[in-house]
Design a protein around this motif. Sequence first.
Motif, PDB file in Angstrom:
ATOM      1  N   ALA A   1      -7.248   5.823   6.163  1.00  0.00           N
ATOM      2  CA  ALA A   1      -8.108   5.456   5.037  1.00  0.00           C
ATOM      3  C   ALA A   1      -7.833   4.049   4.531  1.00  0.00           C
ATOM      4  N   ASN A   2      -6.672   3.485   4.848  1.00  0.00           N
ATOM      5  CA  ASN A   2      -6.294   2.138   4.409  1.00  0.00           C
ATOM      6  C   ASN A   2      -6.341   2.022   2.892  1.00  0.00           C
ATOM      7  N   ARG A   3      -5.762   3.028   2.215  1.00  0.00           N
ATOM      8  CA  ARG A   3      -5.717   3.024   0.767  1.00  0.00           C
ATOM      9  C   ARG A   3      -4.266   3.153   0.289  1.00  0.00           C
TER      10      ARG A   3
ATOM     11  N   TYR B   1     -10.633  11.126   5.326  1.00  0.00           N
ATOM     12  CA  TYR B   1     -10.070   9.773   5.320  1.00  0.00           C
ATOM     13  C   TYR B   1     -11.157   8.721   5.517  1.00  0.00           C
ATOM     14  N   TYR B   2     -12.150   9.037   6.315  1.00  0.00           N
ATOM     15  CA  TYR B   2     -13.268   8.104   6.506  1.00  0.00           C
ATOM     16  C   TYR B   2     -14.070   7.967   5.210  1.00  0.00           C
TER      17      TYR B   2
ATOM     18  N   ARG C   1       0.815  -1.210   0.000  1.00  0.00           N
ATOM     19  CA  ARG C   1       0.000   0.000   0.000  1.00  0.00           C
ATOM     20  C   ARG C   1       0.859   1.276   0.000  1.00  0.00           C
TER      21      ARG C   1
ATOM     22  N   GLU D   1     -11.291  -0.961  -2.523  1.00  0.00           N
ATOM     23  CA  GLU D   1     -10.245  -1.354  -1.580  1.00  0.00           C
ATOM     24  C   GLU D   1      -8.853  -1.166  -2.169  1.00  0.00           C
TER      25      GLU D   1
ATOM     26  N   ARG E   1     -12.210   5.673   2.958  1.00  0.00           N
ATOM     27  CA  ARG E   1     -12.294   4.282   3.417  1.00  0.00           C
ATOM     28  C   ARG E   1     -13.637   3.648   3.083  1.00  0.00           C
ATOM     29  N   GLN E   2     -14.719   4.440   3.108  1.00  0.00           N
ATOM     30  CA  GLN E   2     -16.057   3.900   2.939  1.00  0.00           C
ATOM     31  C   GLN E   2     -16.587   3.964   1.503  1.00  0.00           C
TER      32      GLN E   2
END
Length: 780
Positions: free
Chosen positions: A562-564, A535-536, A76, A544, A539-540
């Motif tokens: 954000a896990n991106r 960031y939320y 990532r 992915e 993420r949503q």
Amino acid sequence: MAEQIIGAEKSLTGFKSLLVIIVLTSCCLLGFASRLFAVIRFESIIHEFDPWFNYRATHHMAENGFYKFLNWFDERAWYPLGRIVGGTVYPGLMITASSIHYVLNSLNISVHIRDICVFLAPVFSGFTSLAAYGLTKELWNERAGLFAAVMMAIVPGYTSRSVAGSYDNEGIAIFALIFTYFLWIKSIKTGSLFWSSFTALSYFYMVSAWGGYVFIINLIPLHVFVLLLMGRYSKRIYVAYTSFFILGLIMSMQIPFVGFQPVRTSEHMAAAGVFALLQAYSALLFIKYNSAGVNLGRLFLFATIGAAGVVFLVVVALTYAGYIAPWSGRFYSLWDTGYAKVHIPIIASVSEHQPTTWVSFFFDLHINVCMFPYGLWLLINKINDERTFIVLYAVSAVYFAGVMVRLMLTLTPVVVILSSIAFSTTFDKYLYYDENDEENEESDNSKKEIVSPKKKDKSKQKEESKQKPRSEHNVGDVGSNTKSMIVMVLTMLLMMFAVHSTWVTGSAYSSPSVVLASSNPDGSRTVLDDFREAYYWLRQNTHENARVMSWWDYGYQIAGMANRTTLVDNNTWNNSHIALVGKAMSSNETAAYKIMRELDVDYVLIIFGGAIGYSGDDINKFLWMVRIAEGEHPKEIKESEYFTPNGEFRVDRLGSPTLLNCLMYKMSYYKFGLMQMDFRTPSGYDRTRNAEIGNKDFTLDVLEEAYTTEHWLVRIYKVREPSNRVKSLETKRHDSGIKKKTKYYNKKTSKRKRGQIKNKLKVRKGKKSKKSKSKGKKRQ
């Protein structure tokens, strides 16, 4: 009677020990409690940028174990390159937090790894106070040590990197730094292999925690070299340094990120050179002492100088041959402050790498700035082996802290130690009650009543004054009232230091960068949570595997919250990749779209502070993007094109056309020209730059607005897919990039000549005669 006196002395000693324990425990509690403002005012959250990567790495280690962490490939980060995390980080911070998490869970104390990361730095601040106490006690006395412990617990220069939520390497590295110096002083004073081994172990922990370990491995050899020049060589120094160097060298090479750097880089060659010189000096000294009846004074001197010269020449030769790497750019920038801006702009773009202002010294150290020189003077007056070390530490730390604001961290401990010695010595002198003080005051009053002072012989007065017994704490003819005034002034200064430290910690260093707060005119607070909101949303609402392009400052936060996937982040190991992102930001839409398609970018994230007056946005950082891009792409990007003819950087209508049409400008001010903040300012008024933007009416051809946060602080754009028929974005065909059709040439011949057909029949066009024309007319 003697037994009673011995018993009273034991009880007094026990009471002193109990008092010391109480003070040190209070310092630990004070250091922990004073760093909780951020948690109380906001919530338990990780601050800044780098701590978010540290948290991700610690969470991965806690979930998967140490060995999988060393082999972890983070896909990532740095798309499409990726990053091998285990070999590119200092793992000491992650190991410390994961070990605490493992121990607590083994005891059935359920604590989330995030809470350990948030409160790790405040816990270590207590350990740092204890280390400062031990070091100051070894240098001066126990009273000065207690002063150092109290001041180290609250001094803003150290609090800035150890508040709750500041999960960074410096939070534990400053403790390792001071503790290593404490153990080094113990090993120098005792000459014990035991203390030297513990010094090497502490140095190993420092190497695993922070890149600032280079300061240790250069300062300790400098100390030994200066002691040799001062003629203070002893077996204690030989045992201490030799054992420390060998053990420290072997252990430091076990860190994957360090590897063979201790024997292959110029930053570590000072330690190796002093080690070789110490061996040569000891050998020559052994020969001198065992050569009875032979005067080898000059020969010994020339041999020592020759050995030092040989060591220096060997290091230079190995560097020239390529076996030893030259100094890195960061190291060069410490000696030449303009080097980074010219040659490595990525280093100069970091705010922590800027020179320190005088205001910062007072802001972080307060009254210690004034007492620090006095403490240094006291040590120089009573110099010995261990005090020579702290003098060298003070001088070098002052220089480096002036060059780079980040190195205030290394200056703060020595300033606290020396100012504590100064305060302690002053209080020792002026709090000591002497019965002769009252007699001196009475004699002064009686002298005033005498009318004829000539009657007294001056020589007799001098003899009487010499015969008066002077105690250790006597400061001359200073009365008790004067002493009380001095003590009161010093006490007030210390109280002001405590108030200042609390205010700085609460207002300046306890505000997380991901949550902004502003004060209203009525005193209430407004919390701006735009960062986490954006960031939320990522993420949503994104895929992915979506790839997000932003400036490198926000890479760790995007990956952590954000896990991106990101293109660049705060590691800044690949300058060319960062320059490519900077080129996209500073180019027009056509050129930027081409780069984004090559990098498979799905979304672009920028920070814009023009709506709320936030000065840390991307427009204020834009010139660094241009400079970094120009370093790798000088033909396409030129910094001078983004300034006006007068050399100004403006965003209004007088701004450079290149700036007003670049991608960063358009993404920041898209639809902002339609927005009017209040009746006093026109539409499109930038509160940060205090100017009305110059380019209001424009559209985005290659991007579409995906999301803008409540206060316009974070803006996210989606990259459009290419259409089936690409329409030219330029008005003229030859400027659109589409090549014109060229004539066909046969590719079989090397000369690219036009093809020919052999024995081709030639056709001649005939002309009709006049007779045939006239016959045709008659027939009609």
